[in-house]
Enzyme design. Structure first.
Site, PDB file in Angstrom:
ATOM      1  N   GLN A  29       0.840  -1.211   0.000  1.00  0.00           N
ATOM      2  CA  GLN A  29       0.000   0.000   0.000  1.00  0.00           C
ATOM      3  C   GLN A  29       0.869   1.254   0.000  1.00  0.00           C
ATOM      4  O   GLN A  29       1.883   1.309   0.701  1.00  0.00           O
ATOM      5  CB  GLN A  29      -0.915   0.000   1.224  1.00  0.00           C
ATOM      6  CG  GLN A  29      -2.017  -1.041   1.141  1.00  0.00           C
ATOM      7  CD  GLN A  29      -3.268  -0.547   0.415  1.00  0.00           C
ATOM      8  OE1 GLN A  29      -3.260   0.479  -0.259  1.00  0.00           O
ATOM      9  NE2 GLN A  29      -4.344  -1.281   0.550  1.00  0.00           N
ATOM     10  N   TYR A  82      -7.016 -12.526  -1.492  1.00  0.00           N
ATOM     11  CA  TYR A  82      -6.247 -11.395  -2.062  1.00  0.00           C
ATOM     12  C   TYR A  82      -5.226 -10.907  -1.032  1.00  0.00           C
ATOM     13  O   TYR A  82      -5.180  -9.734  -0.680  1.00  0.00           O
ATOM     14  CB  TYR A  82      -7.172 -10.236  -2.463  1.00  0.00           C
ATOM     15  CG  TYR A  82      -8.365 -10.661  -3.284  1.00  0.00           C
ATOM     16  CD1 TYR A  82      -8.269 -10.812  -4.661  1.00  0.00           C
ATOM     17  CD2 TYR A  82      -9.592 -10.924  -2.694  1.00  0.00           C
ATOM     18  CE1 TYR A  82      -9.361 -11.216  -5.417  1.00  0.00           C
ATOM     19  CE2 TYR A  82     -10.685 -11.338  -3.437  1.00  0.00           C
ATOM     20  CZ  TYR A  82     -10.569 -11.485  -4.795  1.00  0.00           C
ATOM     21  OH  TYR A  82     -11.647 -11.881  -5.530  1.00  0.00           O
ATOM     22  N   GLU A  93      -3.422 -15.618  -3.087  1.00  0.00           N
ATOM     23  CA  GLU A  93      -3.059 -14.467  -3.928  1.00  0.00           C
ATOM     24  C   GLU A  93      -2.680 -14.987  -5.312  1.00  0.00           C
ATOM     25  O   GLU A  93      -1.997 -15.998  -5.426  1.00  0.00           O
ATOM     26  CB  GLU A  93      -1.884 -13.733  -3.262  1.00  0.00           C
ATOM     27  CG  GLU A  93      -1.180 -12.708  -4.108  1.00  0.00           C
ATOM     28  CD  GLU A  93      -2.091 -11.569  -4.543  1.00  0.00           C
ATOM     29  OE1 GLU A  93      -2.128 -11.303  -5.759  1.00  0.00           O
ATOM     30  OE2 GLU A  93      -2.758 -10.973  -3.685  1.00  0.00           O
ATOM     31  N   ASP A 111      -9.956  -8.352   0.293  1.00  0.00           N
ATOM     32  CA  ASP A 111      -9.426  -7.033  -0.094  1.00  0.00           C
ATOM     33  C   ASP A 111      -9.196  -7.075  -1.608  1.00  0.00           C
ATOM     34  O   ASP A 111      -8.065  -7.119  -2.077  1.00  0.00           O
ATOM     35  CB  ASP A 111      -8.116  -6.782   0.675  1.00  0.00           C
ATOM     36  CG  ASP A 111      -7.544  -5.393   0.414  1.00  0.00           C
ATOM     37  OD1 ASP A 111      -8.185  -4.603  -0.308  1.00  0.00           O
ATOM     38  OD2 ASP A 111      -6.434  -5.110   0.910  1.00  0.00           O
ATOM     39  N   CYS A 118     -11.758  -0.823  -2.258  1.00  0.00           N
ATOM     40  CA  CYS A 118     -11.212   0.416  -2.847  1.00  0.00           C
ATOM     41  C   CYS A 118     -12.180   0.986  -3.891  1.00  0.00           C
ATOM     42  O   CYS A 118     -11.826   1.887  -4.623  1.00  0.00           O
ATOM     43  CB  CYS A 118      -9.835   0.164  -3.449  1.00  0.00           C
ATOM     44  SG  CYS A 118      -9.854  -1.054  -4.775  1.00  0.00           S
TER      45      CYS A 118
END
Length: 456
Positions: free
Chosen positions: A286, A315, A336, A384, A411
């Protein structure tokens, strides 16, 4: 009958601005026909010129502001709006936070979902927060330049102070630019697919101050490589890693598959919520460390974990949320799609002496279905996802596993609302306020944490 459009291209009109779109454009209406206008705010009256007309809407540009909003602030630099670096720089920061809260409310209203959205958690200093820069290198008027593309184009606007980046990163970009100018390295030319240096990427640890420089090149060979490396190390003492990434393809993809370490380590280290992370050139990490700590701390607290809980982190990236939750839970499983990220996650678990985590490389929806078939029974599932949100098949797998709680870090409010509706149709409820976090100040993006609980 052909619908009459009430505006003409290149004509000026005086209009009242009634709203802001999710992209931060002001909305005006003439005879119920919407016009979207950059750098215009609700409550303002502006004279605008129509620059593009479509069948159902048009775009305009502000010529003059006749009546200003109380939330307007002066532009720091119009280049930040032209390039999309800071599209909300004309809006007061507290109004930016309200805009983001409102975005989530609007998207849930569209889905006819009754939820409470808390005020957005903001930053004390909503500038200079990014810990990573990816800066194009191009030839402009015979000189190698760094900057950012004008929106919807590949025209480079030369910029040295990027406003939302760590100032040390901005300095490093200029230093590296001047070094590659000195050695007359050819910048990449998109038209001909010739030249050497495509982009300069810089990462800097927020706590460690370790810096990584990545030179993204079209060619395997970087002329004067050892001299360039020596000058970078001499000029930037924080640099602990210099990497060449080779991307030979004529593509918009930023990086190629091959990384060569030119000096120092292949990773830099930083800390997040007291945990150590190794970050490689290709790692997803991030970009706003201050707000990421708030976001992940919130996700972990809202998971309401106990020492007996089993968690799945879909994720999982390089393991940031997984490792945070592994400090409390009995066992954490992460999945992932990027194999390199999974390798990083495994290394990060070792780095933090956490043995109760298990990482798998694969598509989240496929792996979740597999875990569900294997009879894995998680108490909490954390998701996420990227902007496109969750695949319906993943939601089905989650529901079949009957977790007590789903913690959804989002997001994109539009895909979040869509996905929450699918969950509610299968017996999960949002029983507490959604919490927005301003991960990207001066831009239209907003992150949030939503908790879904299984109905009785």
């Amino acid at each position: 009958m052909k619908k009459m459009v009430p505006v003409e291209k290149n004509q000026n009109y005086d209009v009242d601005i009634s709203d802001l779109t999710y992209q931060g454009l002001g909305v005006a209406k003439i005879d119920d026909f919407p016009i979207f206008i950059e750098n215009a705010l609700p409550t303002e009256n502006v004279t605008m010129k129509v620059i593009k007309v479509k069948k159902n809407f048009a775009f305009g540009r502000v010529v003059k502001i006749n009546q200003k909003s109380k939330d307007r602030v002066e532009l720091v630099d119009k280049a930040y709006t032209q390039t999309g670096i800071a599209p909300l720089q004309h809006l007061k920061y507290d109004a930016q936070l309200k805009f983001k809260q409102h975005q989530i409310e609007v998207d849930f209203d569209k889905m006819k979902l009754d939820v409470t959205v808390n005020p957005t958690m903001g930053m004390d200093d909503p500038t200079h927060y990014r810990n990573k820069a990816q800066i194009p290198v191009r030839l402009i008027n015979g000189q190698l330049q760094t900057g950012f593309y004008r929106k919807h184009s590949h025209d480079l606007v030369p910029i040295e102070d990027f406003y939302i980046q760590d100032p040390k990163i901005d300095e490093a970009v200029v230093v590296v630019r001047d070094i590659i100018r000195k050695f007359r390295i050819q910048p990449y030319d998109e038209q001909t697919n010739k030249g050497v240096v495509r982009n300069i990427m810089v990462r800097r640890g927020y706590y460690s101050h370790e810096m990584m420089i990545v030179l993204i090149t079209r060619t395997e060979k970087l002329p004067s490589s050892s001299e360039i490396v020596a000058e970078i190390e001499h000029s930037l003492p924080e640099v602990k890693s210099i990497v060449q990434n080779v991307n030979p393809d004529k593509t918009n993809a930023l990086m190629g598959r091959k990384n060569k370490v030119l000096a120092g380590k292949s990773t830099i280290e930083d800390t997040l919520l007291g945990l150590k992370f190794d970050i490689s050139a290709s790692s997803f990490y991030q970009v706003n460390p201050v707000q990421t700590e708030k976001l992940y701390d919130l996700a972990t607290k809202k998971a309401a974990l106990s020492a007996d809980d089993v968690v799945i982190d879909a994720y999982c990236g390089i393991g940031t949320i997984s490792l945070s939750m592994a400090q409390v839970a009995k066992q954490v499983y992460g999945v992932e799609i990027v194999p390199e990220a999974v390798e990083d996650a495994k290394k990060n678990a070792k780095l933090n002496h956490l043995t109760n985590v298990h990482f798998v490389a694969g598509k989240a929806e496929t792996q979740m279905a597999k875990w569900q078939e294997d009879g894995l029974k998680p108490d909490v599932i954390s998701v996420d996802p990227p902007r496109k949100g969750l695949d319906a098949s993943l939601i089905d797998s989650v529901v079949k596993m009957h977790p007590k709680r789903v913690v959804y870090v989002s997001c994109n409010p539009a895909t979040l609302a869509r996905d929450v509706k699918l969950f509610t149709e299968q017996g999960y409820q949002v029983n507490q306020p959604i919490q927005p976090v301003d991960q990207f100040p001066q831009t239209v993006h907003v992150e949030s944490v939503t908790v879904l609980e299984r109905g009785n």
